[in-house]
Design an enzyme around this catalytic site. Structure first.
Site: not given
Ligand code: AMP
Length: 212
Positions: A13, A87, A126, A155, A166
């Protein structure tokens, strides 16, 4: 163009949203990027969110809600692609309320679909440039070798335990959001396998389709 790009972590994404943003001049609103930035800058919100992000847990909704709404307001409620928000069903309700309140409902929700095995492979391989935020993949897009040691990192939430966590959260909390959008007639599922360009072209076709 008001789009949600949806799908499990590691589906691609972020890279697709970034490319779409550069090519089509839309804002890329990623709550993950906004959170990591807040954590790096040690803002009050960042300090509250840090431990959740590191463990691959969902950050409490109100924190991400404020980040997402601020970013959408910055682009005047139009020409954005949301990545990583909403989410949960609760977040999807907040988003609908916020956008409809500004006369700017979503045009479409594009859900990228790939197998679980492919996701684990993509996430574990990654790597990220911790300064620019650019993502790499050890096999398909290896990180450059001419950057200082320590700049290209994995990360913490891409370590095996956090990945499994996750994916579990995705199944429990986030996957139902897809059905929510399906019922609203907003969902378009997109095959997320193949080359980057192939997936990008499918995304463009789906956007055109939603514009009628
Ligand atoms: P991402 O880069 O989108 O994979 O997000 C990394 C981390 O940020 C996720 O594993 C969550 O800990 C947090 N996060 C990002 N977006 C959200 C969301 N909409 N609601 C809750 N936690 C979020």
């Amino acid at each position: 163009m008001r789009i949600v790009l949806f799908g499990p972590p590691g589906v691609g994404k972020g890279s697709q949203a970034q490319f779409l943003s550069e090519r089509e001049g839309v804002a890329h609103v990623s709550t993950g990027i906004l959170l990591r930035r807040a954590i790096r800058s040690e803002t009050e919100l960042g300090l509250k969110a840090a431990s959740y992000v590191e463990q691959g847990k969902l950050v409490p909704g109100p924190l991400v809600r404020s980040l997402a709404e601020e970013a959408i307001a910055m682009c005047k409620y139009d020409r954005f692609v949301l990545d990583g928000y909403p989410r949960t069903i609760e977040q999807a309700d907040w988003l609908a309320e916020f956008l409809v309140g500004h006369g700017a409902p979503l045009n479409t929700v594009l859900s990228l679909v790939v197998s679980n095995e492919a996701i684990v492979d993509r996430l574990s391989k990654r790597r990220v440039n911790k300064i620019t935020g650019e993502n790499y993949h050890l096999d398909f897009k290896p990180p450059p070798t001419d950057v200082e040691p320590g700049v290209i990192i994995q990360r913490r939430d891409d370590l095996p335990e956090a990945i499994l966590h996750r994916l579990e959260i995705y199944q429990q909390e986030t996957h139902p959001v897809q059905e929510y959008y399906r019922l609203l007639g907003l969902l378009q599922e997109i095959d997320g396998t193949g080359t980057f360009e192939e997936v990008y072209n499918r995304i463009l076709t789906a956007i055109k389709h939603s514009e009628g």
